[in-house]
Each structure stands twice: as structure tokens, then as C-alpha cells.
Motif scaffolding. Sequence first.
Motif, PDB file in Angstrom:
ATOM      1  N   PRO A 131      40.984  32.502  30.430  1.00 29.21           N
ATOM      2  CA  PRO A 131      41.728  32.912  31.634  1.00 29.21           C
ATOM      3  C   PRO A 131      40.956  33.883  32.516  1.00 29.21           C
ATOM      4  CG  PRO A 131      42.703  33.884  29.652  1.00 29.21           C
ATOM      5  CD  PRO A 131      41.718  32.857  29.199  1.00 29.21           C
ATOM      6  N   VAL A 132      40.067  34.672  31.946  1.00 29.62           N
ATOM      7  CA  VAL A 132      39.224  35.558  32.766  1.00 29.62           C
ATOM      8  C   VAL A 132      38.393  34.733  33.746  1.00 29.62           C
ATOM      9  CG1 VAL A 132      37.154  36.997  32.680  1.00 29.62           C
ATOM     10  CG2 VAL A 132      39.097  37.554  31.231  1.00 29.62           C
ATOM     11  N   ALA A 133      37.771  33.644  33.265  1.00 31.51           N
ATOM     12  CA  ALA A 133      36.938  32.801  34.130  1.00 31.51           C
ATOM     13  C   ALA A 133      37.766  32.143  35.226  1.00 31.51           C
ATOM     14  CB  ALA A 133      36.226  31.735  33.288  1.00 31.51           C
ATOM     15  N   VAL A 134      38.968  31.672  34.875  1.00 35.15           N
ATOM     16  CA  VAL A 134      39.829  31.001  35.862  1.00 35.15           C
ATOM     17  C   VAL A 134      40.325  32.004  36.906  1.00 35.15           C
ATOM     18  CG1 VAL A 134      41.976  29.727  36.181  1.00 35.15           C
ATOM     19  CG2 VAL A 134      40.503  29.220  34.220  1.00 35.15           C
ATOM     20  N   LEU A 135      40.778  33.155  36.464  1.00 34.47           N
ATOM     21  CA  LEU A 135      41.299  34.164  37.394  1.00 34.47           C
ATOM     22  C   LEU A 135      40.197  34.733  38.277  1.00 34.47           C
ATOM     23  CD1 LEU A 135      43.807  36.051  35.055  1.00 34.47           C
ATOM     24  CD2 LEU A 135      44.362  34.512  36.952  1.00 34.47           C
ATOM     25  N   GLU A 136      38.993  34.838  37.764  1.00 36.33           N
ATOM     26  CA  GLU A 136      37.891  35.320  38.591  1.00 36.33           C
ATOM     27  C   GLU A 136      37.592  34.327  39.710  1.00 36.33           C
ATOM     28  OE1 GLU A 136      34.302  37.657  37.083  1.00 36.33           O
ATOM     29  OE2 GLU A 136      33.449  35.663  37.416  1.00 36.33           O
ATOM     30  N   ALA A 137      37.600  33.028  39.388  1.00 37.66           N
ATOM     31  CA  ALA A 137      37.403  32.017  40.429  1.00 37.66           C
ATOM     32  C   ALA A 137      38.522  32.067  41.461  1.00 37.66           C
ATOM     33  CB  ALA A 137      37.324  30.622  39.788  1.00 37.66           C
ATOM     34  N   TYR A 138      39.749  32.306  41.010  1.00 40.11           N
ATOM     35  CA  TYR A 138      40.891  32.414  41.929  1.00 40.11           C
ATOM     36  C   TYR A 138      40.720  33.623  42.849  1.00 40.11           C
ATOM     37  CZ  TYR A 138      45.778  32.574  43.457  1.00 40.11           C
ATOM     38  OH  TYR A 138      46.924  32.593  44.216  1.00 40.11           O
ATOM     39  N   ALA A 139      40.195  34.716  42.326  1.00 41.04           N
ATOM     40  CA  ALA A 139      39.942  35.899  43.147  1.00 41.04           C
ATOM     41  C   ALA A 139      38.849  35.631  44.174  1.00 41.04           C
ATOM     42  CB  ALA A 139      39.566  37.085  42.262  1.00 41.04           C
ATOM     43  N   LEU A 140      37.813  34.869  43.789  1.00 41.03           N
ATOM     44  CA  LEU A 140      36.770  34.502  44.751  1.00 41.03           C
ATOM     45  C   LEU A 140      37.337  33.640  45.860  1.00 41.03           C
ATOM     46  CD1 LEU A 140      33.726  33.640  42.424  1.00 41.03           C
ATOM     47  CD2 LEU A 140      34.218  35.779  43.601  1.00 41.03           C
ATOM     48  N   LEU A 141      38.243  32.751  45.509  1.00 40.36           N
ATOM     49  CA  LEU A 141      38.891  31.898  46.509  1.00 40.36           C
ATOM     50  C   LEU A 141      39.628  32.737  47.540  1.00 40.36           C
ATOM     51  CD1 LEU A 141      39.540  28.888  47.227  1.00 40.36           C
ATOM     52  CD2 LEU A 141      41.636  29.180  45.892  1.00 40.36           C
ATOM     53  N   GLY A 142      40.212  33.855  47.096  1.00 41.44           N
ATOM     54  CA  GLY A 142      40.935  34.746  47.992  1.00 41.44           C
ATOM     55  C   GLY A 142      40.063  35.813  48.619  1.00 41.44           C
ATOM     56  N   ARG A 143      38.718  35.708  48.445  1.00 44.48           N
ATOM     57  CA  ARG A 143      37.750  36.650  49.023  1.00 44.48           C
ATOM     58  C   ARG A 143      37.995  38.089  48.562  1.00 44.48           C
ATOM     59  NH1 ARG A 143      36.911  31.925  50.885  1.00 44.48           N
ATOM     60  NH2 ARG A 143      35.655  31.562  52.765  1.00 44.48           N
ATOM     61  N   GLN A 144      38.460  38.273  47.325  1.00 46.15           N
ATOM     62  CA  GLN A 144      38.673  39.622  46.790  1.00 46.15           C
ATOM     63  C   GLN A 144      37.386  40.118  46.126  1.00 46.15           C
ATOM     64  OE1 GLN A 144      42.156  38.258  44.458  1.00 46.15           O
ATOM     65  NE2 GLN A 144      43.326  39.869  45.494  1.00 46.15           N
ATOM     66  N   PHE A 145      36.328  40.115  46.891  1.00 45.20           N
ATOM     67  CA  PHE A 145      34.999  40.343  46.335  1.00 45.20           C
ATOM     68  C   PHE A 145      34.823  41.751  45.777  1.00 45.20           C
ATOM     69  CE2 PHE A 145      33.831  37.018  49.650  1.00 45.20           C
ATOM     70  CZ  PHE A 145      33.812  35.987  48.728  1.00 45.20           C
ATOM     71  N   ARG A 146      35.222  42.767  46.530  1.00 42.76           N
ATOM     72  CA  ARG A 146      34.966  44.142  46.097  1.00 42.76           C
ATOM     73  C   ARG A 146      35.681  44.467  44.797  1.00 42.76           C
ATOM     74  NH1 ARG A 146      35.219  47.777  51.692  1.00 42.76           N
ATOM     75  NH2 ARG A 146      33.436  46.759  52.733  1.00 42.76           N
ATOM     76  N   ALA A 147      36.920  44.038  44.696  1.00 47.34           N
ATOM     77  CA  ALA A 147      37.689  44.321  43.490  1.00 47.34           C
ATOM     78  C   ALA A 147      37.064  43.635  42.277  1.00 47.34           C
ATOM     79  CB  ALA A 147      39.135  43.871  43.665  1.00 47.34           C
ATOM     80  N   VAL A 148      36.614  42.394  42.455  1.00 45.01           N
ATOM     81  CA  VAL A 148      36.029  41.666  41.329  1.00 45.01           C
ATOM     82  C   VAL A 148      34.670  42.256  40.948  1.00 45.01           C
ATOM     83  CG1 VAL A 148      35.323  39.400  40.484  1.00 45.01           C
ATOM     84  CG2 VAL A 148      37.274  39.589  42.012  1.00 45.01           C
ATOM     85  N   VAL A 149      33.895  42.717  41.932  1.00 48.92           N
ATOM     86  CA  VAL A 149      32.629  43.401  41.626  1.00 48.92           C
ATOM     87  C   VAL A 149      32.881  44.633  40.771  1.00 48.92           C
ATOM     88  CG1 VAL A 149      30.761  44.773  42.618  1.00 48.92           C
ATOM     89  CG2 VAL A 149      31.341  42.565  43.627  1.00 48.92           C
ATOM     90  N   LEU A 150      33.919  45.395  41.109  1.00 44.10           N
ATOM     91  CA  LEU A 150      34.248  46.593  40.334  1.00 44.10           C
ATOM     92  C   LEU A 150      34.628  46.239  38.904  1.00 44.10           C
ATOM     93  CD1 LEU A 150      34.765  49.634  40.156  1.00 44.10           C
ATOM     94  CD2 LEU A 150      37.090  49.212  41.018  1.00 44.10           C
TER      95      LEU A 150
END
Length: 470
Positions: A131-150
Motif C-alpha cells: 500500500p505504500v507504493a500504491v499511495l505514493e503513486a496516488y500522491a504523485l498523481l495529485g502533485r503532492q510532491f513536497r509532502a512525499v519528498v518529506l
Amino acid sequence: MMPKPGAPTRSTLLGTSASIFLIRFFPTLASVVALVWLSRSIDPIWYGSYQGFWVQWQVAHVVACLGMPTLMLTYSKGQVHAFLRRLTGLHWLGAIAWICLCAKGLMLAQHDDMALFPGWQPALFLVLNVPVAVLEAYALLGRQFRAVVLVSGLYAGLFVLSHGLRAIPLIGFSNLMNLLLLGSGLRLLALALLARQQFRQEPPVVELPAGLRHVWLHTALNEVVQILFRWVDKLVLSFLLPAALFALYFNGTIDVPFLPLLLGAAGSALLLHFHESEVSDAQRVQLLKATAALLGRLVFPLFFFLVLFRRELFGVVFAHRYDAAVPLFLFSSLVIPLRAYNFTALLQHKGHGRIITTGAVLDLLLALLLMYPLYRWLGLGGVALAFVISTWWQAGYYLRHTARLMEVRWAAMLPLRTWALQLLSFGGGLLLLHELLARYLSEAGVLWTGTSVLLVLLAAQLWWARRADG
């Protein structure tokens, strides 16, 4: 051709690629640091067992994910939401059962005398990270880049800390995995909160794309075949070779970690921009060529550096413990120039999953066919060379089909003139640098001076690219 209003430019593509690269950079850097620490501090027998586990985990993880992370980046946010709303409770139960089945397989693979972790630890680690891999891709789709980088950076810090404690050593392998389980659980929680926030922002209502199941099937199958191609030699040899000999093969054929990462970031950025309605097919080809020209500035210097400085690299980084792996490393490095191009991005965008899957399967079969005769001729180096030959063949296969799809000549898909200038300039310059350094400096001096020059060169290439694109 002038870009249409709103169409992505090379600078926006570069920015998106950089964000995705940073997200994946920190865990990869942490893995490299851990690899060097452990290869220098523990016995090759235990190091081989440790890397054997990670090979098995990589294969199980991709099989368990069923292509979902890549599928999410293939479609728009609205289409993904429409797809998620179609999933029933039975679908979710089936997905959970599949993940548990893969976790059970990974658990069974740990039942031998050299296993470093109790079976339940790798199984739980897999269950958390799907689920980490799936949710990370979902965050990229929503352009939540800064939060995912953190989130990615914090997990990487914990990964380095846990391996540093093991290398000293203050903890054993079991407690190392306990720390990784804690980090994975916190990472999952953070990404779930991001996903909840994004899912509440309703995108425009859209219809599900035609042939979604077909694309999903081929995406999942292709990813499994690709990961098998990347790891099948190591997967098989992790069970067949003595652990110390496997450690030698692993270090000699290890992927240069940041190149697949760089290509993956560029590929994800291309997919995100390809499905925007303002972009024509001609612009998609130009975006692909522009990305290839940029990647050439980064890939080719790194390729020549690794080939020319290979003996210093193994002597200094691995403290001469794995010098016998240098010929293997030279063979496996011959695929690096191919990292300057994304051969499947347009095929994936156009939904030609069958071509991608066919190429991946034929690639794997060709490598397996060549392995034994080349092994008889060159030993373990022949195994590495078999995968190099099949990879070059696969690149040609994908390029030929992409050119047919876009109705252009295959040469029109590549920035050939730019690449030729890059190869000549970077190759000649780094060859001259190595010869001069080797004449006057020690082994460590040659490596660290060459590395410094390479980093300055790569930084200059990125700066020039951003400045040229405004």
C-alpha cells in the motif's frame, strides 16, 4: 511547431522529473550507503545472505503490487477516482488475499540456515510496503510532491540509522528489521493521510477509459516480467550459489542505483504530461526527444566514469574485498547508455501493453537462452553479458514499434546528433582526466578527484538545462 497554450514545456517536465527523482532519491541513497557499510564491515557470507533477501523481496513486492502504481500514473486523476469507485468489497478482499499470499511465499523463502530474519518480519514488511507504493503513486498523481519528498526523506534517514547501528555493530539483523517495520508503518500512515486529503477534492466526473482491464493486465504482467528480467539471475543464484560467491556476483552486477531512478522519474513525468489534452502526438515525440537529450547529458558522463574508474571504485569503496567482481561490473555497465531513453513511455501512453509485454517476455527468454552458453565461455561474466545483449535487443524492438505507431522513421525518434556529440565530448574528456590523475595521484586520489569532477559536470549540465528552458 509552436506549443499549444497550456501544453507542458521542457522546463515543466524537468521540474516534475526533479520532484519525482527527489522522492525516490533518498531511499535509494540510503540503500547505497547501507550496501557500502555492510559490504565493508560484515563477512561476505552474511552480506550475500542479506542481499539475497533483498532480491527476493524486490520480486515479491512487484508481484504483489500487480502494476497498480504504474497504472495510476497512466491515467488522469478523474479516471483513477472513477476506477476506485468501481471497486467492490470482493475486489478489496481479493487484493488483500493476493498480498498475503505473496507475503507467505517470501516468508517460506527465508526458511534456511543462512536466513537473517524470522519469516514473519519479511512478510509483514511486504504487507506494509505494497500500500505504500500504491499511495505514493496516488500522491504523485495529485502533485503532492513536497509532502512525499518529506515522507521519503524521513524514512531514508531511519533506514540509514538502522544499518549504521548494525554496521558498528550495536544491533542484530532482527532488530534492524524491527526499525524498518516501524518506519514502514509510519510511512504508510502519512501517505494514507495525504490520500484522504486528496480523495476529498472531487475531480470532474469522467468515464472509465475503454480497455482499462486490458491495460491493467498488461501493465501488471509487464512489470512482473521486467522485474524478473532485472533480478532473475540474482534470484536464481541466491538459491544456488554459496552466499560468499553470490555476494561477489551481486556487487559485480549491481545496477547503478540512480540511473533506473532517473529514468523512472523522467518516465513518470512523461506519463503525467502525455495524458494532458493540450498535447499533440508530434509534441509528445518532441518531449520524448528533449528528455532523451537531457538524460544523455547525465547518463553518458556517468557511464564513462564508471567504466574508466571501475578499478579505483572497487578498490576504494569495497576496500579491495570484491576486486574479482570488476570484470562482471564492466560487462553489466554496457547497458547504461540505454538509460538515456524511455523506450516504453509512448507505448504505455497509447495503451499498447501487448507490445510492451511481448518485448519484455522475449527479452527474458533471450537472456535465459544465452545464459548457459555464455556461462560456459566466460563464467559468471557470461551470465551478465547475456542480459546486456537481450537488453539492447529489447530496446530496438520497442523503438521499432513506437516509430510505427507514431508513423515516423525510427531515427526521427532519437536525438542522434546530440547524443553523438555528447558521447565524443564526455568520453574523450573523462578518458584524458583518468590518464592524468592515474599518473600523479594515489588510487583514492584518482577516485575522489574524478568523482568531484563528475559531480561538478553533472550539476553544470542540470544548470545549463534549466537556464536554456527558462
